[in-house]
Design an enzyme around this catalytic site. Structure first.
Site, short mmCIF file in Angstrom:
data_model
loop_
_atom_site.label_atom_id
_atom_site.label_comp_id
_atom_site.label_asym_id
_atom_site.label_seq_id
_atom_site.Cartn_x
_atom_site.Cartn_y
_atom_site.Cartn_z
N HIS A 42 0.83 -1.21 0.00
CA HIS A 42 0.00 0.00 0.00
C HIS A 42 0.87 1.26 0.00
O HIS A 42 0.58 2.24 -0.70
CB HIS A 42 -0.91 -0.04 1.24
CG HIS A 42 -1.71 1.20 1.46
ND1 HIS A 42 -1.36 2.16 2.39
CD2 HIS A 42 -2.85 1.64 0.88
CE1 HIS A 42 -2.24 3.13 2.37
NE2 HIS A 42 -3.16 2.85 1.46
N GLU A 91 -4.00 8.03 8.31
CA GLU A 91 -5.03 7.19 7.68
C GLU A 91 -5.28 5.93 8.51
O GLU A 91 -6.43 5.54 8.75
CB GLU A 91 -4.58 6.82 6.27
CG GLU A 91 -5.54 5.93 5.50
CD GLU A 91 -5.00 5.54 4.13
OE1 GLU A 91 -5.35 4.46 3.64
OE2 GLU A 91 -4.20 6.32 3.55
N GLU A 134 2.23 1.82 -3.43
CA GLU A 134 1.18 2.39 -4.30
C GLU A 134 1.11 3.90 -4.15
O GLU A 134 1.06 4.65 -5.13
CB GLU A 134 -0.17 1.77 -3.95
CG GLU A 134 -1.37 2.43 -4.62
CD GLU A 134 -2.50 2.67 -3.65
OE1 GLU A 134 -2.99 3.83 -3.59
OE2 GLU A 134 -2.91 1.73 -2.95
N HIS A 135 1.14 4.39 -2.91
CA HIS A 135 1.08 5.83 -2.66
C HIS A 135 2.29 6.55 -3.26
O HIS A 135 2.16 7.60 -3.89
CB HIS A 135 1.04 6.10 -1.16
CG HIS A 135 -0.34 6.06 -0.58
ND1 HIS A 135 -0.87 7.07 0.18
CD2 HIS A 135 -1.31 5.13 -0.66
CE1 HIS A 135 -2.09 6.77 0.55
NE2 HIS A 135 -2.39 5.58 0.06
#
Length: 434
Positions: free
Chosen positions: A67, A142, A70-71
């Site tokens: 993840h 987040e 991906e960012h």
């Protein structure tokens, strides 16, 4: 190019594997002005232990790295990919699942330019210590936000009960502690291992006037780049008890909720892979759950009338590489009563008035209608493809598979899954009530 045709829809899917191993699939849709492209790698949150490309020994990287990667791919030394898409009239996004990472855009113009942007920013990584450290703070916020979300906690507690060892038990974003350990070197290592073209596919759907021309654009982009030779990807997962004997049967949490939450989880003990067998199981299970717990279920309607559940109730069957499970539940004033009622329906499915040939015919008809309607949405087609059709199956296969399902098939699935020894329950109870 290889062609797959669906006479009932009057549409064609074009497929080609480039020399570097990248699979390209083109799905022209007449009458559409928008085009949607999604680039997917077979790499997700559970892939934390693997042999890096060019090495021989396994390494274990921090949870949440897929993840995080991906960012970070959107940010380059001299541009931001989001802004670049905007310059050519496209909107873009990305998402990471337990087993895959996808990058996408939609546009009504400049398809060639936007395809180049997509392929370039995903395939050309750029990380520095400063940019990685900055992202840790953003993703940490987040993670904290989701940790405070009761439904999120409910879901991951159930998954943790079902899979005490498997990394699927961990939030896709990782933990604040795990992402703090991520380094640029580990991001480059993961990218080199999992973002090789042979582990990826590009799916384009919508306004495609000339599939051969679009394929030539993608080929030219790839031919201009140097990639390391494709190599096998070796991953490792912790051992789970084959009979489910390590499942944690019950856990409860106290959180500041106005109403309790109750969820039942069921662990699938068979690994169905990612091809047609998995697709068939997903279709059968979705039909079975709709029969027993859908809007037309008489037993669920009784629970509504008794006030045991409300419109927050829902169910899902998740099936991906190396795991599959069922979750069902919602908000309630009687957490124990709801989980007991759901388990009772599951264990006595054959006695349910909803489990009948007539009801199956209705449910199948509705599923076929939803399937056909989904082909009017470019986003639905592409997202469905990236999620469920990574191997040698296509969206065209679904219709025929739905039609073939029998009540005997569903009884066989229920007999395999609806066993108390592979179930778990989680309740979130109000702190105020304690």
């Amino acid at each position: 190019m290889k062609l797959r045709q669906n006479p009932r829809l009057g549409e064609t899917l074009y497929e080609e594997t480039l020399e570097n191993g990248l699979t390209v699939k083109l799905y022209p849709k007449s009458g559409y002005h928008k085009t949607y492209a999604i680039l997917t790698t077979d790499y997700g949150a559970i892939d934390t232990t693997f042999v890096p490309a060019g090495q021989t020994d396994y390494v274990t990287v921090p949870d949440g790295i897929a993840h995080f990667l991906e960012h970070k791919l959107f940010e380059k030394a001299d541009y931001d990919a989001f802004e670049k898409f905007g310059q050519f009239g496209a909107s873009s996004n990305a998402f990471t699942s337990f087993t895959r990472t996808s990058y996408l855009f939609s546009t009504t113009s400049h398809l060639k330019e936007n395809l180049d942007i997509l392929l370039d920013f995903v395939q050309e990584p750029y990380f520095t210590t400063a940019t990685v450290d900055k992202e840790k703070g953003i993703i940490g916020q987040e993670i904290q936000m989701y940790n405070d979300e009761p439904d999120w906690r409910l879901f991951y507690t159930v998954i943790g009960n079902l899979y005490p060892q498997h990394p699927v038990r961990t939030d896709i974003a990782g933990t604040i502690e795990s992402i703090a350990q991520i380094t640029p070197e580990e991001l480059y290592q993961a990218h080199q291992t999992f973002y090789q073209p042979s582990n990826m596919n590009l799916f384009i759907v919508g306004q495609i006037d000339d599939p051969e021309e679009v394929l030539s654009w993608v080929s030219a982009n790839q031919d201009a780049k140097d990639f390391v030779a494709p190599s096998d990807i070796n991953r490792s997962l912790p051992e789970e008890e084959a009979d489910g004997s390590d499942i944690i049967p019950y856990r409860s949490l106290e959180m500041p909720v106005t109403r309790s939450k109750s969820m039942v989880g069921i662990k699938g003990l068979t690994d169905f892979g990612t091809g047609q067998e998995a697709l068939e199981m997903k279709i059968k299970m979705n039909l079975l759950l709709e029969l027993l717990f859908g809007d037309s279920s008489t037993q669920v309607q009784k629970l509504y009338e008794q006030g045991i559940l409300d419109d927050s109730f829902g169910y899902e069957y998740a099936i991906q590489r190396s795991f599959n499970f069922i979750t069902l539940g919602g908000d309630t004033d009687d957490a124990q009563g709801l989980s007991d009622a759901l388990i009772n329906i599951l264990e006595h499915y054959q006695e349910s008035p909803d489990f009948s040939e007539a009801n199956l015919a209705l449910v199948k008809r509705a599923a076929i209608g939803e399937y056909l309607q989904a082909f009017n949405s470019l986003e639905a087609i592409a997202n469905q493809y990236s999620d469920a059709f990574f191997d040698e199956v296509s969206p065209f296969d679904v219709l025929g598979l739905i039609e073939q399902v029998t009540l005997a098939d569903l009884a066989q699935v229920a007999a395999e899954f609806f066993k108390i020894e592979i179930m778990t329950v989680c309740h979130i109870l109000s702190e105020v009530a304690q």
